[in-house]
Scaffold this motif. Structure first.
Motif, PDB file in Angstrom:
ATOM      1  N   GLY A  57      60.315  20.117  43.945  1.00  0.00           N
ATOM      2  CA  GLY A  57      59.403  21.165  43.502  1.00  0.00           C
ATOM      3  C   GLY A  57      60.117  22.416  43.059  1.00  0.00           C
ATOM      4  N   SER A  58      61.437  22.346  43.023  1.00  0.00           N
ATOM      5  CA  SER A  58      62.199  23.493  42.520  1.00  0.00           C
ATOM      6  C   SER A  58      63.391  22.977  41.730  1.00  0.00           C
ATOM      7  N   THR A  59      63.853  23.814  40.838  1.00  0.00           N
ATOM      8  CA  THR A  59      64.838  23.320  39.880  1.00  0.00           C
ATOM      9  C   THR A  59      66.264  23.789  40.148  1.00  0.00           C
ATOM     10  N   GLY A  60      66.398  24.852  40.923  1.00  0.00           N
ATOM     11  CA  GLY A  60      67.738  25.408  41.115  1.00  0.00           C
ATOM     12  C   GLY A  60      68.222  26.180  39.902  1.00  0.00           C
ATOM     13  N   VAL A  61      67.301  26.503  39.045  1.00  0.00           N
ATOM     14  CA  VAL A  61      67.666  27.213  37.821  1.00  0.00           C
ATOM     15  C   VAL A  61      66.997  28.585  37.781  1.00  0.00           C
ATOM     16  N   ILE A  62      67.769  29.565  37.473  1.00  0.00           N
ATOM     17  CA  ILE A  62      67.242  30.903  37.283  1.00  0.00           C
ATOM     18  C   ILE A  62      67.291  31.207  35.785  1.00  0.00           C
ATOM     19  N   MET A  73      76.328  39.690  28.392  1.00  0.00           N
ATOM     20  CA  MET A  73      77.321  38.754  28.918  1.00  0.00           C
ATOM     21  C   MET A  73      77.999  39.316  30.167  1.00  0.00           C
ATOM     22  N   SER A  74      78.171  40.600  30.191  1.00  0.00           N
ATOM     23  CA  SER A  74      78.779  41.213  31.374  1.00  0.00           C
ATOM     24  C   SER A  74      77.810  41.204  32.545  1.00  0.00           C
ATOM     25  N   VAL A  75      76.567  41.497  32.254  1.00  0.00           N
ATOM     26  CA  VAL A  75      75.562  41.474  33.308  1.00  0.00           C
ATOM     27  C   VAL A  75      75.444  40.057  33.884  1.00  0.00           C
ATOM     28  N   PHE A  76      75.414  39.081  33.000  1.00  0.00           N
ATOM     29  CA  PHE A  76      75.309  37.690  33.450  1.00  0.00           C
ATOM     30  C   PHE A  76      76.414  37.339  34.426  1.00  0.00           C
ATOM     31  N   ASP A  77      77.588  37.786  34.084  1.00  0.00           N
ATOM     32  CA  ASP A  77      78.729  37.456  34.923  1.00  0.00           C
ATOM     33  C   ASP A  77      78.524  37.999  36.339  1.00  0.00           C
ATOM     34  N   GLY A  78      77.949  39.175  36.415  1.00  0.00           N
ATOM     35  CA  GLY A  78      77.655  39.734  37.730  1.00  0.00           C
ATOM     36  C   GLY A  78      76.573  38.939  38.447  1.00  0.00           C
ATOM     37  N   VAL A  79      75.542  38.592  37.729  1.00  0.00           N
ATOM     38  CA  VAL A  79      74.454  37.806  38.323  1.00  0.00           C
ATOM     39  C   VAL A  79      75.004  36.505  38.894  1.00  0.00           C
ATOM     40  N   GLN A  80      75.866  35.895  38.155  1.00  0.00           N
ATOM     41  CA  GLN A  80      76.377  34.582  38.568  1.00  0.00           C
ATOM     42  C   GLN A  80      77.243  34.622  39.819  1.00  0.00           C
ATOM     43  N   LEU A 108      72.805  28.098  42.674  1.00  0.00           N
ATOM     44  CA  LEU A 108      71.789  28.328  41.648  1.00  0.00           C
ATOM     45  C   LEU A 108      72.491  28.540  40.316  1.00  0.00           C
ATOM     46  N   ASP A 109      71.887  28.029  39.287  1.00  0.00           N
ATOM     47  CA  ASP A 109      72.468  28.166  37.955  1.00  0.00           C
ATOM     48  C   ASP A 109      71.676  29.149  37.113  1.00  0.00           C
ATOM     49  N   LEU A 110      72.404  29.918  36.349  1.00  0.00           N
ATOM     50  CA  LEU A 110      71.749  30.862  35.449  1.00  0.00           C
ATOM     51  C   LEU A 110      71.748  30.298  34.034  1.00  0.00           C
ATOM     52  N   VAL A 111      70.591  30.311  33.414  1.00  0.00           N
ATOM     53  CA  VAL A 111      70.556  29.960  31.990  1.00  0.00           C
ATOM     54  C   VAL A 111      69.797  31.055  31.250  1.00  0.00           C
ATOM     55  N   GLY A 162      57.538  24.632  34.303  1.00  0.00           N
ATOM     56  CA  GLY A 162      58.314  24.609  35.533  1.00  0.00           C
ATOM     57  C   GLY A 162      59.787  24.515  35.261  1.00  0.00           C
ATOM     58  N   PHE A 163      60.224  25.248  34.275  1.00  0.00           N
ATOM     59  CA  PHE A 163      61.609  25.139  33.849  1.00  0.00           C
ATOM     60  C   PHE A 163      62.568  25.842  34.794  1.00  0.00           C
ATOM     61  N   ALA A 164      62.140  26.956  35.307  1.00  0.00           N
ATOM     62  CA  ALA A 164      63.027  27.740  36.182  1.00  0.00           C
ATOM     63  C   ALA A 164      62.290  28.136  37.457  1.00  0.00           C
ATOM     64  N   ASP A 165      63.063  28.336  38.510  1.00  0.00           N
ATOM     65  CA  ASP A 165      62.469  28.721  39.791  1.00  0.00           C
ATOM     66  C   ASP A 165      62.116  30.197  39.822  1.00  0.00           C
TER      67      ASP A 165
END
Lengths: 337, 337
Positions: B57-62, B81-88, B96-99, B120-123
DNA sequence: ATAGTTTCCGTAAACGTTTACGGTCGTTGC
DNA sequence: GCAACGACCGTAAACGTTTACGGAAACTAT
């Protein structure tokens, strides 16, 4: 609206019929289909992604892999955002969605991709920032997942690619500089193992060779693909007892810093040193104006999408594009060289 | 390696045990677990995403939603891209994976998001480029999907947000300019309905008011969030019979073009006109040096991730961060104002 | 030796779809 | 009037996981 079950109950129809109606199958009464579509719209029902792709074996998702971090290897993100927009114009026609697969700077790209494709996250993948030897190609080939690359690599598994014409840029830049009388020409090789650096520098070397000019090793400057990288190169150039009279480069993020560094050293592009570089939204306002290469990012995106689709069995017949091609670059003449 | 079935057969173990071993459940012999892990590694088995998320019931994707196209609304190049790097860095700790969920410029953002979350693509989702009134908030709230936003909106459903301190920038910029004796101050309001423009301009207006200065309507310049937009504003300013003596803005992509346009008109920042703007990798090499605000994008990313996790039931207890906060900006003093 | 407990593992159901298959009508052709 | 057919729909299996449940051993305590 949880699932197709609720929708079917609500309509007093079987889930099979609902599914067929939504997916445009033939065996369904037009009137029933209409009812289903309206109810789905009203209740906001959209088929669950997991259930759907589990059953179908495909996800309807195209992944574009890119690396995150402050230094985008080779490109800035307005670069990618424009390309994406082009890709999407094509994918949208087939109900395919584009997502960016973000590989953190602290994760190994090969491992990330391995993980991602093994999970069956995307139906097809576009690779970027290709390295000189890139294990990702073999990995995707092994998994038999359709993919193409924006960029070449020595590693070749026969997949299609589109790449900016780095050799063409080398040729035009070198010919232009030689014609202008330059004999001591330098080039900037972006840091890292990106293939484009090799392509560009080697072609520069050979073109100069045909004119009896040797590309001296100390005139190959290594620079990080960022503004700061360009700045550092400028400082290095300025510190030389005898510096090259011209510089060519293919990474647009370096240009701003390079200009600034040179200016601080009292070196004016176009006067004291010739520069041929790459254009981007940021370089259009440099002074003196930059002589550099440009391209249509939107069109590049369209080409990428069409090429990728030609690799996917379900769409192949509609797209028989060139499998491999070098993307033409336009030289915009400025005052810098 | 197709599925867990093959792996289980290969090991002569039941699929239940294999699954438990891989997922680190307690009820499994350490030795068995070891065997399973090794076999999975060797055969390159990774659990199928669809099957897994269908069951769990969850995807593990943010998902981080952003709009594609040549004009990144509100932010410039390597910002995301810099913000993403921090999130990751934070998400990686929880597998959890970021897309990046890419909404094409030709698609309605609300419809895109609706479609994406209903599937239901992302949690959980991070929104950016928030509009003054943003229906996406209500949509996500209705779907009860955890989300936060990078940016505020008048639409408020109680979700956490982090936003750059546009009011703070307005205050510091205005106070600074007033203190320097400026009485005729202009501001640039980025085109579109982004909320940040409202926040900034309104606060500028009120701060000036406390000093008995009126922000004149003709001194509110509208500019597209791009280099060309800044250039156009500069031209507009230059064409004025009487122009403001100072300009403040919060969009870093405008700065380069603004500088260039002013320069062409013989107007030198810091001398003929004061400028307080936003820093970015591209602005560090402007001349005269820019007085502007900066921030740590990586840290912002970390904060975003932590805040988002605090919204997700499964991770909530580990993250009890501030639910809503304004991100502090650092003023870097330059020669421009 | 027996009962209770722990450790480990197999079984099977469930998640939400799609789709092959077959069945029920009403219609058509003779 | 009967067979054949087409249009439409319901049923159920399958996709690849995870996990609740129960059971079989192997211990432990008496």
């Amino acid at each position: 609206m949880k699932g197709i079950r609720q929708l079917a109950d609500h309509l007093d129809i079987s889930i099979g019929t609902v599914s067929r109606a939504l997916n445009g199958k033939a065996d369904v009464n037009p009137q029933t289909r209409q009812r289903v579509l309206e109810a789905a719209e009203k209740l906001g029902y959209v088929a669950n992604q997991s259930g759907r792709s589990l059953r179908k074996g495909s996800t309807g998702v195209i992944g574009f892999m890119m690396q995150t971090g402050p230094e985008i290897t080779g490109q800035g993100d307005s670069f990618f955002m424009s390309v994406f927009d082009g890709v999407q114009t094509v994918l949208a026609r087939h109900d395919l969605d584009l997502v960016a697969l973000l590989c953190s700077s602290s994760e190994d790209p090969d491992a990330y991709l391995q993980r991602t494709v093994a999970r069956g996250f995307a139906d097809a993948i576009i690779l970027s920032a290709t390295r000189r030897n890139d294990a990702r190609f073999e990995l995707l080939d092994r998994h038999k997942i359709p993919f193409i690359s924006l960029g070449r690599s020595l590693t070749d598994v026969g997949q299609p690619w589109i790449d900016l014409d780095f050799e063409g840029m080398a040729e035009i830049a070198m010919e232009r500089l030689v014609l202008a009388g330059h004999k001591d020409i330098g080039v900037i090789w972006p840091h890292g193992d990106l293939n484009l650096g090799h392509l560009f520098v080697e072609r520069c070397r050979s073109v100069l060779g045909t004119h009896g000019i040797r590309l001296r090793e100390e005139n190959i400057f290594r620079g990080k693909p960022s503004e700061a990288g360009g700045y550092a190169v400028a400082k290095e150039i300025a510190a030389r007892p005898s510096r090259p009279s011209a510089i060519a480069l293919v990474n647009e993020t370096l240009v701003t810093g390079l200009y600034k560094g040179l200016e601080e050293a009292g070196i004016t592009p176009g006067k004291d040193i010739a520069i041929v570089g790459r254009h981007s939204p940021h370089t259009q306002f440099l002074s003196p104006t930059l002589t550099g290469f440009n391209l249509s990012l939107h069109d590049l995106g369209i080409a990428l999408a069409e090429t990728l689709l030609s690799e996917m069995p379900a769409y192949r017949q509609a797209y028989e594009g060139l499998r491999r091609r070098v993307w033409p670059m336009m030289l915009i003449e400025g005052a810098s060289g």
